[in-house]
Design a protein around this motif. Structure first.
Motif, mmCIF file in Angstrom:
data_model
loop_
_atom_site.group_PDB
_atom_site.id
_atom_site.type_symbol
_atom_site.label_atom_id
_atom_site.label_comp_id
_atom_site.label_asym_id
_atom_site.label_seq_id
_atom_site.Cartn_x
_atom_site.Cartn_y
_atom_site.Cartn_z
ATOM 1 N N LYS A 238 32.209 26.875 28.064
ATOM 2 C CA LYS A 238 32.976 25.665 28.395
ATOM 3 C C LYS A 238 33.903 25.931 29.587
ATOM 4 N N ALA A 239 34.579 27.082 29.583
ATOM 5 C CA ALA A 239 35.491 27.429 30.685
ATOM 6 C C ALA A 239 34.736 27.544 32.008
ATOM 7 N N LEU A 240 33.554 28.148 31.968
ATOM 8 C CA LEU A 240 32.757 28.293 33.189
ATOM 9 C C LEU A 240 32.288 26.930 33.699
ATOM 10 N N ALA A 241 31.904 26.063 32.780
ATOM 11 C CA ALA A 241 31.453 24.721 33.177
ATOM 12 C C ALA A 241 32.592 23.949 33.843
ATOM 13 N N GLN A 242 33.794 24.088 33.317
ATOM 14 C CA GLN A 242 34.947 23.386 33.882
ATOM 15 C C GLN A 242 35.324 23.921 35.264
ATOM 16 N N ARG A 243 34.868 25.134 35.576
ATOM 17 C CA ARG A 243 35.191 25.748 36.875
ATOM 18 C C ARG A 243 34.055 25.638 37.881
ATOM 19 N N SER A 244 33.035 24.889 37.591
ATOM 20 C CA SER A 244 31.852 24.871 38.471
ATOM 21 C C SER A 244 32.226 24.455 39.896
ATOM 22 N N GLN A 245 33.079 23.438 40.038
ATOM 23 C CA GLN A 245 33.482 23.002 41.378
ATOM 24 C C GLN A 245 34.395 24.034 42.029
ATOM 25 N N LEU A 246 35.315 24.597 41.254
ATOM 26 C CA LEU A 246 36.213 25.620 41.792
ATOM 27 C C LEU A 246 35.414 26.821 42.310
ATOM 28 N N ILE A 247 34.408 27.246 41.558
ATOM 29 C CA ILE A 247 33.598 28.397 41.968
ATOM 30 C C ILE A 247 32.798 28.064 43.226
ATOM 31 N N ALA A 248 32.269 26.840 43.300
ATOM 32 C CA ALA A 248 31.540 26.410 44.503
ATOM 33 C C ALA A 248 32.471 26.371 45.711
ATOM 34 N N ASP A 249 33.680 25.848 45.520
ATOM 35 C CA ASP A 249 34.659 25.788 46.614
ATOM 36 C C ASP A 249 35.075 27.190 47.052
ATOM 37 N N ALA A 250 35.241 28.082 46.077
ATOM 38 C CA ALA A 250 35.625 29.460 46.396
ATOM 39 C C ALA A 250 34.579 30.110 47.299
ATOM 40 N N LYS A 251 33.322 29.915 46.968
ATOM 41 C CA LYS A 251 32.238 30.485 47.777
ATOM 42 C C LYS A 251 32.272 29.927 49.193
ATOM 43 N N ALA A 252 32.505 28.622 49.301
ATOM 44 C CA ALA A 252 32.541 27.977 50.619
ATOM 45 C C ALA A 252 33.729 28.464 51.441
ATOM 46 N N ASN A 253 34.821 28.878 50.757
ATOM 47 C CA ASN A 253 36.035 29.309 51.444
ATOM 48 C C ASN A 253 36.172 30.833 51.540
ATOM 49 N N ASN A 254 35.063 31.534 51.374
ATOM 50 C CA ASN A 254 35.055 32.998 51.445
ATOM 51 C C ASN A 254 36.090 33.598 50.492
ATOM 52 N N THR A 255 36.008 33.149 49.228
ATOM 53 C CA THR A 255 36.875 33.668 48.161
ATOM 54 C C THR A 255 35.996 34.191 47.037
ATOM 55 N N ASP A 256 36.171 35.472 46.706
ATOM 56 C CA ASP A 256 35.380 36.046 45.615
ATOM 57 C C ASP A 256 36.280 36.673 44.547
ATOM 58 N N CYS A 257 37.485 36.110 44.398
ATOM 59 C CA CYS A 257 38.377 36.569 43.328
ATOM 60 C C CYS A 257 39.072 35.355 42.712
ATOM 61 N N TYR A 258 38.892 35.165 41.421
ATOM 62 C CA TYR A 258 39.440 34.016 40.703
ATOM 63 C C TYR A 258 39.289 34.275 39.209
ATOM 64 N N ARG A 259 39.977 33.482 38.407
ATOM 65 C CA ARG A 259 39.895 33.629 36.940
ATOM 66 C C ARG A 259 38.820 32.711 36.389
ATOM 67 N N VAL A 260 37.998 33.237 35.485
ATOM 68 C CA VAL A 260 36.976 32.401 34.850
ATOM 69 C C VAL A 260 37.296 32.093 33.390
ATOM 70 N N PHE A 261 38.235 32.850 32.793
ATOM 71 C CA PHE A 261 38.634 32.543 31.414
ATOM 72 C C PHE A 261 40.094 32.941 31.226
ATOM 73 N N HIS A 262 40.921 31.936 30.905
ATOM 74 C CA HIS A 262 42.360 32.133 30.710
ATOM 75 C C HIS A 262 42.620 31.945 29.220
ATOM 76 N N GLY A 263 42.437 33.038 28.468
ATOM 77 C CA GLY A 263 42.293 32.959 27.020
ATOM 78 C C GLY A 263 43.416 32.296 26.270
ATOM 79 N N THR A 264 44.665 32.506 26.695
ATOM 80 C CA THR A 264 45.805 31.958 25.968
ATOM 81 C C THR A 264 45.695 30.442 25.852
ATOM 82 N N VAL A 265 45.190 29.800 26.893
ATOM 83 C CA VAL A 265 45.061 28.339 26.900
ATOM 84 C C VAL A 265 43.655 27.906 26.474
ATOM 85 N N GLU A 266 42.667 28.768 26.734
ATOM 86 C CA GLU A 266 41.269 28.336 26.543
ATOM 87 C C GLU A 266 40.646 28.851 25.247
ATOM 88 N N GLY A 267 41.474 29.383 24.336
ATOM 89 C CA GLY A 267 40.960 29.583 22.985
ATOM 90 C C GLY A 267 40.967 30.979 22.407
#
Length: 335
Positions: free
Chosen positions: A9-38
């Motif tokens: 679910k967390a990865l699905a919610q980040r699909s646009q963020l991950i696509a934008d990161a790739k377009a902006n030459n960014t390869d570091c980001y959080r994919v699961f923030h456990g305290t809030v995401e379960g």
């Protein structure tokens, strides 16, 4: 919901963020923030060519680690590094197999909006060399540093200072007590060919700030003051203040709950009229408005005024329960 389902679910919610990161030459980001995401205390980040899994409360079982790795590698097949930090002191507990250990302890280069940063996912410290929730701070500084002098206090590995230099700052002064962190900061400057603009001052922040502000250097009661680098009073166009939650030294106490003002006052006095100070507070229980009001009162006590301010909110890969993220960042323009 199972761990697998929560991660999917967390990865699905980040699909646009991950696509934008790739377009902006960014390869570091959080994919699961456990305290809030379960799953409290479980964080999963991408750092360049690695997935970094960290646990802060409870260790993962071998089966859980295998399941998470399988899901992550469907997204991108990278080296998976697990740092179990569930002990009270947050030290890494678990060994890795030789191949993964070699990768984890080797220097890598990661990218954020085209800026290069050095990364080593196991080193003599505990935390990764770049805090990903501070991306918004680095973006702000990069966009607002052209032609300016910048002071970066509690600089750690100088991510903010590097962003300022890449953004066109004329001079960047990074201050941190750790020689290890500043060495990483020098590598970051070199990676981006901005070392000629960057200065690295190994010092306790209190004497550095107070000297730059033209204030007397004092200490805690009955504490003998150790040697410290001597600095001339200097004001900067942009000052970035990102202290840890709590720390004691002979020169003073960093306490973001009870005494932010002892840090803010000298940092503010080292900010030029017409300049900007960016303040950070990462303590969840500190109320955002009450903290900001205290900063404004401190400014006014020194006969200065706030002309405008801007809150810098974390990116959506760091979600919060109610829009109130523990990390509060505000940019304050001063007259």
């Amino acid at each position: 919901m199972s761990l697998n389902a929560l991660l999917a679910k967390a990865l699905a919610q980040r699909s646009q963020l991950i696509a934008d990161a790739k377009a902006n030459n960014t390869d570091c980001y959080r994919v699961f923030h456990g305290t809030v995401e379960g799953v409290n205390g479980l964080n999963i980040d991408r750092y360049g060519n690695a997935w970094l899994i960290q646990t802060f409360h409870q260790s993962l079982t071998a089966e859980e680690l295998s399941e998470i790795s399988l899901i992550l590698n469907k997204l991108d097949e990278l080296c998976v590094i697990y740092n179990d930090r569930s002990n009270k002191n947050s030290r890494i507990l678990n060994p890795l197999d030789k191949t993964v250990e070699a990768f984890a302890t080797s220097e890598q280069v990661i990218h954020e909006n085209g800026i290069q940063f050095c990364s080593k996912l196991r080193h003599e410290g505990q935390d990764p060399l770049l805090f990903l929730d501070m991306r918004i701070g680095r973006e702000y500084v990069k966009a607002n540093s052209k032609g300016k002098s910048v002071l970066n206090l509690f600089s750690y590995t100088c991510g903010i200072g590097t962003a300022a230099a890449v953004g066109g700052a004329t001079k960047v002064t990074n201050v941190d007590f750790s020689s290890f962190a500043l060495a990483a900061g020098r590598k970051n400057a070199e990676l981006n060919q901005v070392e000629s603009v960057c200065e690295f001052v190994q010092s306790d922040a209190f004497p550095a700030m107070r000297q730059l502000a033209g204030m007397k250097v004092g200490g805690r009661r009955n504490q003998k003051l150790p040697n410290y680098p001597k600095l001339s009073p200097t004001q900067f166009d942009l000052v970035f203040l990102d202290p840890p939650r709590f720390a004691k030294s002979p020169f003073g106490t960093v306490d973001l709950i009870n005494d932010y003002q002892s840090l803010f006052k000298p940092a503010m006095l080292a900010t030029k009229k017409g300049g900007t100070i960016v303040c950070c507070n990462n303590v969840a229980k500190v109320d955002r408005q009450a903290w900001f009001d205290a900063l404004v009162r401190c400014v006014e006590k020194q006969g200065r005024s706030v002309t405008q301010y801007q809150w810098l909110d974390c990116h959506p890969d760091f979600p919060s329960f109610d829009g109130k993220h523990p990390l509060k960042i505000v940019a304050i323009a001063l007259a």
